[in-house]
Scaffold this motif. Structure first.
Motif, PDB file in Angstrom:
ATOM      1  N   SER A 168       0.811  -1.214   0.000  1.00 59.03           N
ATOM      2  CA  SER A 168       0.000   0.000   0.000  1.00 59.03           C
ATOM      3  C   SER A 168       0.845   1.265   0.000  1.00 59.03           C
ATOM      4  O   SER A 168       0.531   2.235  -0.692  1.00 59.03           O
ATOM      5  N   ALA A 169       1.910   1.301   0.785  1.00 57.60           N
ATOM      6  CA  ALA A 169       2.788   2.478   0.769  1.00 57.60           C
ATOM      7  C   ALA A 169       3.706   2.450  -0.435  1.00 57.60           C
ATOM      8  O   ALA A 169       4.001   3.490  -1.033  1.00 57.60           O
ATOM      9  N   GLY A 170       4.183   1.275  -0.807  1.00 59.60           N
ATOM     10  CA  GLY A 170       5.075   1.184  -1.952  1.00 59.60           C
ATOM     11  C   GLY A 170       5.510  -0.237  -2.208  1.00 59.60           C
ATOM     12  O   GLY A 170       5.319  -1.143  -1.377  1.00 59.60           O
ATOM     13  N   ALA A 171       6.087  -0.450  -3.385  1.00 61.04           N
ATOM     14  CA  ALA A 171       6.630  -1.751  -3.767  1.00 61.04           C
ATOM     15  C   ALA A 171       7.985  -1.511  -4.413  1.00 61.04           C
ATOM     16  O   ALA A 171       8.126  -0.660  -5.290  1.00 61.04           O
ATOM     17  N   VAL A 172       8.987  -2.271  -3.982  1.00 63.31           N
ATOM     18  CA  VAL A 172      10.345  -2.161  -4.503  1.00 63.31           C
ATOM     19  C   VAL A 172      10.752  -3.527  -5.040  1.00 63.31           C
ATOM     20  O   VAL A 172      10.874  -4.492  -4.271  1.00 63.31           O
ATOM     21  N   ALA A 173      10.933  -3.618  -6.351  1.00 63.35           N
ATOM     22  CA  ALA A 173      11.314  -4.867  -6.998  1.00 63.35           C
ATOM     23  C   ALA A 173      12.767  -4.776  -7.444  1.00 63.35           C
ATOM     24  O   ALA A 173      13.116  -3.936  -8.273  1.00 63.35           O
ATOM     25  N   ILE A 174      13.602  -5.629  -6.885  1.00 66.41           N
ATOM     26  CA  ILE A 174      15.031  -5.648  -7.188  1.00 66.41           C
ATOM     27  C   ILE A 174      15.311  -6.825  -8.114  1.00 66.41           C
ATOM     28  O   ILE A 174      14.910  -7.956  -7.827  1.00 66.41           O
ATOM     29  N   ASP A 175      15.999  -6.563  -9.211  1.00 64.23           N
ATOM     30  CA  ASP A 175      16.420  -7.629 -10.118  1.00 64.23           C
ATOM     31  C   ASP A 175      17.931  -7.689 -10.186  1.00 64.23           C
ATOM     32  O   ASP A 175      18.604  -6.656 -10.272  1.00 64.23           O
ATOM     33  N   TYR A 176      18.466  -8.905 -10.157  1.00 63.64           N
ATOM     34  CA  TYR A 176      19.893  -9.127 -10.335  1.00 63.64           C
ATOM     35  C   TYR A 176      20.230  -9.263 -11.822  1.00 63.64           C
ATOM     36  O   TYR A 176      19.383  -9.623 -12.641  1.00 63.64           O
TER      37      TYR A 176
END
Length: 733
Positions: A202-210
């Motif tokens: 709800s506040a945010g989404a952080v998607a990390i890709d290698y």
């Protein structure tokens, strides 16, 4: 068994819906107006759109591009599929003014003291630590004290990091296994506006890709103040038709504390990839282990009275151990019927913490140390399909997806003294699963107007097997969340955005089955809902009207039916009152020269409870002002450097705002030289001006020996580390 039956019934209902939504054939898209910003034109040159979006292939790069407006799915560069590959044209992906994708080179261009702080590249995000270096960080975003991750959904290569029904706090997100040098991109989306984002987003989404492939092999050593040591080796090579990537990391750190942290960290990644982002496969194994002592937050009065120093402790036996082992796969295929992406994962996670936040308040004889245990095996998948078609002759893209996760958990809370067991508060086995079905459709009505409508349905179910039979039971809930967005422009390299949507976060399922206090097994307790509704909206603008300057401004509102608050004497969070946040974020990146980048991010949020309570309407721990600025210099060879400043504004510590935290302003600096032969020398100076400030502050009751039996209300702080230097010698070959 009840959980499995619910999930099987949900799957049976979901797949016919997904299959029926697919078109008989893909339709041809129309052309894009040449003035359009890519993905809205802020950071990459204009390029013609492919004739068939389903067969478009992203250009290969090495994760060095600057931050760009973010589509909803991450491209994977260097071959193979990882995370969620792009589907079709980025111009037809749902987006918002606050969405951004940040390249791995930008993440690593500035100095940071711990892996979690690498995420402070996210505009408006503050990452701190209030305990030992192996524990999950404390996150602050959009006026939220997110504790250890609640309402900030973090993923690494498609694997969720947040843990529901966790021993230390709902949504616990330990990112200490992150290897920053392997980051390809960080995809940021804020607010409950995206149909493919569910719990904790709800506040945010952080998607990390290698990355799947390194341009050169890496070997580096870092030595620094307070016993800091780090070694990293990483490389990739061709194996058969694909690429094998391997990396290993070892770390040791004591810190400035009177009781050394004695961090002992081992970390490794192995990945095999084939193909491209739209037609490829990756298989990834990760392993991480850590052990540490911890100097938890300490009572300010103990420092003022000279009982301990700022870097002392009131319980030298606090600490913990943590491990994480995972295997994941990502598969992507494009064709005449669109783009398909499927990711799956299995994770084994173990954590044991020993904390003492209140000293002698609950147990004047043995002290208040407690142990929290969380051991779990979790698995899940994310399957999605996108296809292009025409609605009344108008270019349209529709995405459909199903996501599922199942956690098998052993979670417990125990009273301890110097890490020795005294008694069991509760010891539970939990089986918890969820399924999310979603779809959205983005339509380009004209050259200057496109809209997105979407909907998501989440199903949660689980069973608690408690050592207190009265607290055992089943719980289940579902919630539908509609979403919508609009983009206007571009005009003069400027676009306008509007977004709105409903979201949710889950509560600890044990709170949904509880009936009596586990401490005395008698006192009745009220149950909490398994799911809590959130509602949000945002309007904003993004522009590149000024040469070499990318700027965005977003104004948002976010409502929650129930706030989660930190409880000092238990070291956990609990559901509380409804709340509203009104805020504004201003993000800027300026490149006056190819080798100079200037970033400035400023955010303000007004966070308040929305019901009436004589205690007050301020939300403890909710920051109003946060800001960061950075200047980075350098190219592929020669001198390079960086200077970063981070401001963390004062926060109310109790509801009536009569006690507030101190603000903090910390500078980190870097200087170094890259030789033509691949050798790099780098010096980082952390807390450059040796600011005497705190990483975190709370206000609650605690009791030191000899104090009143009911305890003393006081500020509890964890100081920021003093000035420290770290020297890195690295080679690329």
């Amino acid at each position: 068994m009840a959980v499995r039956r619910v999930l099987l019934r949900t799957f049976s209902a979901a797949w016919p819906f997904v299959l029926c939504t697919l078109p008989a054939a893909a339709h041809e898209p129309g052309a894009v107006a040449p003035t359009e910003l890519p993905p809205v034109t802020v950071a990459s040159p204009d390029s013609p759109r492919p004739y068939k979006l389903a067969r478009s292939k992203p250009p290969k790069s090495r994760g060095t591009r600057p931050r760009t407006p973010a589509p909803s799915d991450n491209p994977t560069e260097g071959g193979g599929a990882a995370g969620a590959a792009p589907v079709g044209s980025s111009a037809l992906q749902p987006t918002a003014a606050s969405s951004v994708r940040i390249g791995g080179a930008e993440v690593n261009a500035v100095p940071f003291s711990r892996p979690g702080e690498a995420l402070e590249v996210v505009p408006g995000l503050i990452v701190t630590q209030h305990s030992g270096e192996g524990k999950a960080n404390q996150y602050f975003l959009r006026g939220f004290n997110l504790d250890h991750g609640t309402d900030l959904a973090i993923t690494v290569d498609g694997m969720p990091v947040n843990m529901p029904t966790h021993g230390h706090g709902q949504g616990y997100a330990d990112i200490n296994f992150l290897i920053p040098e392997l980051i390809q991109s960080v995809n940021v989306r804020k607010g409950p506006y995206f149909a493919d984002q569910g719990d904790f987003a709800s506040a945010g989404a952080v998607a990390i890709d290698y990355v799947n492939k390194l341009p050169k092999n890496i070997a580096e050593m870092t030595f620094g103040s307070f016993g800091y040591r780090r070694a990293l080796a990483a490389g990739s090579t061709a194996v058969g038709a694909g690429t094998l990537l391997m990396a290993t990391e070892a770390g040791k750190y004591d810190g400035p504390w009177e009781v050394p942290d004695n961090v002992r960290k081992l970390n490794g990644v192995m990945r095999y990839s084939q193909g491209t982002a739209t037609d490829g496969l990756t298989l990834t194994a990760m392993a991480y282990s850590n052990g540490w002592n911890s100097t938890d937050q300490i009572a300010q009065r103990a420092i003022d009275q000279g009982l301990i120093s700022r870097f002392g402790t009131l319980d030298p036996t606090d600490g913990g151990t943590s491990s994480r082992f995972s295997f994941s796969s990502n598969w992507a295929q494009s064709g005449d019927y669109g783009q398909t992406n499927v990711s799956a994962y299995v994770v084994r996670s173990d954590l044991q913490l020993f904390n003492d936040f209140t000293y002698f308040l609950d147990n004047p004889v043995n002290g208040d140390q407690f142990s929290q245990l969380d051991r779990r095996t979790l698995g899940g998948f994310d399957a999605r399909h996108a296809f292009d078609w025409r609605f009344a002759g108008v270019e349209t893209q529709t995405r459909v997806g199903v996501q599922s996760r199942y956690d098998d958990i052993h979670v417990g809370l125990f009273k301890t003294e110097q890490r020795a067991w005294l008694s069991t508060v509760r010891d539970d086995r939990v089986q918890e699963g969820n399924v999310g079905l979603w779809t959205d459709t983005t339509t380009r009505w004209t050259d200057w107007l496109r809209t997105t409508v979407g909907i998501r349905e989440d199903f949660f179910a689980g069973h608690v097997f408690s050592d207190t039979p009265e607290n055992s039971g089943n719980a289940q809930a579902s919630m539908a969340s509609p979403k919508a967005g609009i983009v206007l422009g571009p005009w003069y390299k400027t676009e306008f955005y509007g977004n709105a949507g409903y979201g949710l976060h889950s509560n600890d399922i044990r709170g949904a089955t509880i009936t009596v206090d586990p401490n005395d097994k008698v006192t009745p307790l009220d149950r909490v809902p398994l799911l809590v509704r959130s509602r949000g909206a945002e309007v904003g603008i993004r522009t590149k009207a000024i040469e070499n300057l990318t700027s965005s401004l977003a104004v948002f509102v976010l409502d929650f039916d129930s706030e989660l608050l930190f409880v000092g004497d238990a070291g956990t969070t609990e559901p509380s009152r409804p709340s509203r946040r009104l805020g504004v974020e201003w993000t800027n990146q300026y490149k006056p020269l190819p080798w100079v980048t200037v970033d400035l991010d400023v955010a303000y949020t007004r966070a308040r409870f929305t019901d009436f309570d004589p205690a007050g309407d301020s939300i403890p721990g909710a920051p109003a002002w946060v800001a960061s600025g950075a200047v980075t210099l350098g190219g592929d060879t020669g001198w390079f450097g960086a200077l970063k400043a981070r401001y963390f504004g004062p926060r109310p510590l109790i509801e009536d705002d009569s006690v507030r935290s101190q603000p903090s302003l910390i500078f980190n600096a870097r200087a170094g030289y890259k030789f033509d032969n691949g050798l790099r020398l780098q010096l980082d100076v952390l807390n450059l001006f040796n600011a005497r400030t705190n990483q975190i502050e709370y206000y609650y009751l605690s009791r030191l020996p000899g104090e009143p039996i009911d305890g003393v209300g006081d500020r509890h702080v964890h100081p920021a580390e003093p000035l420290a230097v770290r020297l890195t010698v690295a080679a690329r070959f």
